[in-house]
Write a protein that holds these residues in place. Structure first.
Motif, PDB file in Angstrom:
ATOM      1  N   SER A 110       0.958  -1.096   0.031  1.00  9.57           N
ATOM      2  CA  SER A 110      -0.020   0.050  -0.058  1.00  9.57           C
ATOM      3  C   SER A 110       0.814   1.222   0.051  1.00  9.57           C
ATOM      4  CB  SER A 110      -0.824  -0.022   1.084  1.00  9.57           C
ATOM      5  OG  SER A 110      -0.011   0.243   2.501  1.00  9.57           O
ATOM      6  N   GLY A 111       0.142   2.466  -0.289  1.00  9.34           N
ATOM      7  CA  GLY A 111       0.934   3.675  -0.372  1.00  9.34           C
ATOM      8  C   GLY A 111       1.580   3.812   0.816  1.00  9.34           C
ATOM      9  N   SER A 112       1.070   3.692   2.108  1.00 10.62           N
ATOM     10  CA  SER A 112       1.574   4.221   3.282  1.00 10.62           C
ATOM     11  C   SER A 112       2.842   3.367   3.614  1.00 10.62           C
ATOM     12  CB  SER A 112       0.547   3.898   4.496  1.00 10.62           C
ATOM     13  OG  SER A 112      -0.985   4.402   4.521  1.00 10.62           O
ATOM     14  N   PHE A 155      -0.681  14.737   2.471  1.00 10.28           N
ATOM     15  CA  PHE A 155      -1.422  13.634   2.534  1.00 10.28           C
ATOM     16  C   PHE A 155      -0.462  12.490   2.008  1.00 10.28           C
ATOM     17  CE2 PHE A 155      -4.013   9.788   1.950  1.00 10.28           C
ATOM     18  CZ  PHE A 155      -4.512   9.771   3.130  1.00 10.28           C
ATOM     19  N   HIS A 156      -0.040  11.512   2.912  1.00  7.08           N
ATOM     20  CA  HIS A 156       0.937  10.635   2.490  1.00  7.08           C
ATOM     21  C   HIS A 156       0.193   9.227   3.172  1.00  7.08           C
ATOM     22  CE1 HIS A 156       3.926  13.442   1.384  1.00  7.08           C
ATOM     23  NE2 HIS A 156       3.549  14.018   2.444  1.00  7.08           N
ATOM     24  N   GLY A 157      -0.891   9.023   3.725  1.00  7.87           N
ATOM     25  CA  GLY A 157      -1.560   7.775   4.057  1.00  7.87           C
ATOM     26  C   GLY A 157      -1.929   7.770   5.731  1.00  7.87           C
ATOM     27  N   LYS A 159      -1.445   5.263   8.066  1.00  5.61           N
ATOM     28  CA  LYS A 159      -0.872   4.334   8.785  1.00  5.61           C
ATOM     29  C   LYS A 159       0.763   4.919   9.262  1.00  5.61           C
ATOM     30  CE  LYS A 159      -3.603   1.991   6.281  1.00  5.61           C
ATOM     31  NZ  LYS A 159      -3.347   1.887   5.034  1.00  5.61           N
ATOM     32  N   GLU A 219       4.613  15.449  -1.609  1.00  3.64           N
ATOM     33  CA  GLU A 219       4.022  15.060  -2.828  1.00  3.64           C
ATOM     34  C   GLU A 219       4.348  15.933  -4.094  1.00  3.64           C
ATOM     35  OE1 GLU A 219      -0.619  14.351  -1.953  1.00  3.64           O
ATOM     36  OE2 GLU A 219       0.327  15.649  -0.376  1.00  3.64           O
ATOM     37  N   ASP A 223       6.433  11.488  -3.049  1.00  5.33           N
ATOM     38  CA  ASP A 223       5.607  10.858  -2.774  1.00  5.33           C
ATOM     39  C   ASP A 223       4.609  10.791  -4.202  1.00  5.33           C
ATOM     40  OD1 ASP A 223       2.927   9.549  -2.321  1.00  5.33           O
ATOM     41  OD2 ASP A 223       2.690  10.413  -0.621  1.00  5.33           O
ATOM     42  N   ILE A 234       2.649   8.570  -5.338  1.00  2.00           N
ATOM     43  CA  ILE A 234       1.803   7.321  -5.233  1.00  2.00           C
ATOM     44  C   ILE A 234       0.506   7.736  -5.924  1.00  2.00           C
ATOM     45  CG2 ILE A 234      -0.002   6.031  -3.571  1.00  2.00           C
ATOM     46  CD1 ILE A 234       2.878   6.309  -1.711  1.00  2.00           C
ATOM     47  N   GLN A 235       0.120   9.077  -6.086  1.00  2.00           N
ATOM     48  CA  GLN A 235      -1.229   9.452  -6.723  1.00  2.00           C
ATOM     49  C   GLN A 235      -0.744   9.841  -8.092  1.00  2.00           C
ATOM     50  OE1 GLN A 235      -4.118  13.108  -5.873  1.00  2.00           O
ATOM     51  NE2 GLN A 235      -4.088  11.448  -4.552  1.00  2.00           N
ATOM     52  N   LYS A 237      -0.935   3.246  -6.402  1.00  2.00           N
ATOM     53  CA  LYS A 237      -2.081   3.370  -7.180  1.00  2.00           C
ATOM     54  C   LYS A 237      -2.029   3.099  -8.305  1.00  2.00           C
ATOM     55  CE  LYS A 237      -4.110   7.123  -4.099  1.00  2.00           C
ATOM     56  NZ  LYS A 237      -4.864   6.457  -3.545  1.00  2.00           N
TER      57      LYS A 237
HETATM   58  C1  LIG Z   1      -0.148  11.137  -2.356  1.00  2.00           C
HETATM   59  C2  LIG Z   1      -0.350   9.781  -1.486  1.00  2.00           C
HETATM   60  N1  LIG Z   1       0.348   9.139  -0.718  1.00  2.00           N
HETATM   61  C3  LIG Z   1       0.135   8.067  -0.100  1.00  2.00           C
HETATM   62  C4  LIG Z   1      -1.233   7.607   0.128  1.00  2.00           C
HETATM   63  C5  LIG Z   1      -1.585   6.416   0.849  1.00  2.00           C
HETATM   64  O1  LIG Z   1      -1.931   5.254  -0.105  1.00  2.00           O
HETATM   65  P1  LIG Z   1      -2.665   4.035   0.591  1.00  2.00           P
HETATM   66  O2  LIG Z   1      -3.950   4.254   0.920  1.00  2.00           O
HETATM   67  O3  LIG Z   1      -2.320   3.027  -0.452  1.00  2.00           O
HETATM   68  O4  LIG Z   1      -1.996   3.736   1.989  1.00  2.00           O
HETATM   69  C6  LIG Z   1      -1.995   8.131  -0.989  1.00  2.00           C
HETATM   70  C7  LIG Z   1      -3.695   7.771  -0.966  1.00  2.00           C
HETATM   71  O5  LIG Z   1      -4.582   8.262  -1.370  1.00  2.00           O
HETATM   72  C8  LIG Z   1      -1.851   9.263  -1.648  1.00  2.00           C
HETATM   73  O6  LIG Z   1      -2.558   9.893  -2.525  1.00  2.00           O
END
Ligand SMILES: Cc1ncc(COP(=O)(O)O)c(C=O)c1O
Length: 465
Positions: free
Chosen positions: A143-145, A172-174, A176, A241, A274, A276-277, A303
């Motif tokens: 997962s992203g977190s 926003f980074h998750g 957890k 991000e 980051d 992830i998005q 993602k």
């Molecule tokens: C930029 C960013 N980082 C990290 C995450 C966390 O990812 P996850 O929900 O898979 O843990 C998200 C989730 O929306 C995100 O948008």
């Protein structure tokens, strides 16, 4: 409305949706509400293909979310699925056998060729892009977190005396672990004594027009210098991000990210981006680092990388990721062959067809169509790039901007009298509606559903008074 629904025992209902209403009730009985981020529609999806979902009632919804920016190639592309199954060694299922001979669906304390292929293909793909020069190793996660957490752990292990982390406010980074600790969305409080937040140019990029103007970086530079003066080499990394996603879709001028990278380079602080998005074509190029003009030490991916199969990774410098010892970055699902196959199949699609060019054309349609929504009086600001946009609602009459945003999501879900409906996410930062369709949504269809949004918003404006 949001708070009310969160506390009440009622589930969400829509007229004419008996099967979906019943399913929403069963969902309410069998899952805690925390399972989902609040969305006023809570659509029940029976099936999905390309840029569309269908409800159990057979209602067709244009997907303006890509899941949550996951299905960049659209939902369930046939060629992609064939490739995933081929990579798993499962072109055809032999129903006469009790077990299929194929790749195992585990890679714990063992490795598979598909994992190696995913490593090599991903690194080559990232290095080909300007800014990808430090992409040397892949630390997989599910997962992203977790990817963020692993990137921070590696930065901490590299400099055992330096355990502090820098991150922008409103990021926003998750949810957890350390990913949550560095999340500054809606809360500037320092929840972890190791974290320090710094400013992000929210005002300077509040609208797509405003973002085209030059940015004065002095106060941001000053704040970073002050933090360094105070804590010095106790910082091991800075995580940001490229644009604030969950924080409300704020896409800064590239010079801001370049300032962060210069600061990190000057003080030997790991610059972790980051993505992830933003990865896999969401902002225009394959990775946002390319058009933001930065070269991160570690990039976190997730993602869209698996087009729907759960997978994430921290990719970057081998001298940083390599400081973690045996087991420190391992877990049950990381580098699972199903995830690896999905990543390679997704790379195949990007590398053999012009997904990026298609997305560029879609970006123009989205920008024009979304800016036009301002005419309805419901939308105050439009922000975004590529195929990721946020439209910030106005307060109207007695209705707060957050209420207006929820009404907008509902009215698009209900659709027009020709049955044309749009699937949207619950608002970001309460009042910003995310628009992020699959990169392959046909242009005429995107235009048609943007027109539906325009009509629905115009009608809603009159209803709200
Ligand atoms: C930029 C960013 N980082 C990290 C995450 C966390 O990812 P996850 O929900 O898979 O843990 C998200 C989730 O929306 C995100 O948008």
């Amino acid at each position: 409305m949001n708070q009310h629904l969160a506390r009440s025992t009622e589930s969400i209902r829509f007229d004419g949706e008996s099967a979906s209403n019943e399913a929403r009730c069963r969902l309410r009985a069998t899952e805690p509400i925390c399972m989902r981020t609040y969305t006023p529609s809570l659509a029940l999806l029976e099936k999905s293909a390309g840029s569309y979902h269908w409800t159990p009632e057979g209602r067709k919804l244009a997907d303006f979310t890509s899941g949550v920016l996951v299905a960049n190639l659209g939902h369930n592309p046939t060629r992609w699925w064939h490739r995933v199954l081929d990579y798993l060694g499962l072109s055809t299922i032999d129903a006469t056998l009790e077990f299929q001979q194929m790749v195992p669906l585990t890679s714990y304390n063992a490795a598979t060729e598909i994992e190696l292929l995913a490593n090599e293909r991903l690194l080559a793909n990232m290095r080909r892009e300007p800014g990808g020069g430090r992409m040397e190793q892949v630390l997989w996660a599910a997962s992203g977190s977790e990817a963020i957490q692993k990137a921070i752990w590696a930065s901490m292990a590299r400099q055992p005396g330096s355990q502090m982390i820098l991150a922008p406010r409103h990021g926003f980074h998750g949810k957890k672990g350390l990913a949550n600790a560095i999340t500054g969305t809606e809360c500037d409080a320092e929840r972890d004594p190791r974290v320090r937040f710094f400013g992000f140019p929210i005002e300077e990029c509040c609208d797509v027009q405003r973002r085209r103007q030059p940015i004065d970086l002095d106060k941001y530079e000053q704040e970073l210098n002050d933090l360094f003066y105070r804590y010095g080499s106790r910082f091991c990394c800075l995580v940001t991000e490229p644009y604030l996603g969950g924080g409300g879709s704020y896409h800064p001028q590239p010079e801001y990210l370049q300032l962060l990278q210069r600061f990190c380079n000057r003080h030997d602080i790991m610059f972790i981006l980051d993505e992830i998005q933003s990865n896999f074509g969401r902002t225009g190029p394959m990775y946002a680092y390319t058009h933001y003009g930065v070269e991160p030490d570690i990039v976190c991916l997730g993602k869209g990388m698996g087009n729907g199969v759960p997978v994430s990774a921290a990719v970057g410098r081998s001298d940083v990721l390599g400081t973690l010892t045996y087991g420190a970055g391992s877990d049950t699902w990381s580098a699972n062959p199903l995830s690896s196959a999905a990543v390679v199949a997704t790379l195949d699609e990007f590398e053999t067809s012009d997904v990026i060019g298609t997305a560029r054309r879609l970006a123009d349609v989205l920008e024009r169509g979304l800016c036009r929504l301002k005419e309805t009086g419901l939308i105050r600001y439009v922000r975004g790039e590529g195929c990721v946009w946020g439209i910030e609602c106005n307060p109207v009459g007695d209705h707060s901007a957050a209420e207006v945003a929820n009404h907008c999501v509902r009215t698009c879900y209900v659709g027009d009298d020709q049955g044309r409906a749009v699937h949207l996410l619950g608002p970001l930062a309460k009042k910003v509606i995310r628009v992020s369709p699959p990169l392959v949504m046909p242009l005429d269809e995107a235009q048609m559903y943007l027109d539906v949004m325009y009509e629905r918003f115009t009608a809603l404006r009159s209803e709200l008074g």
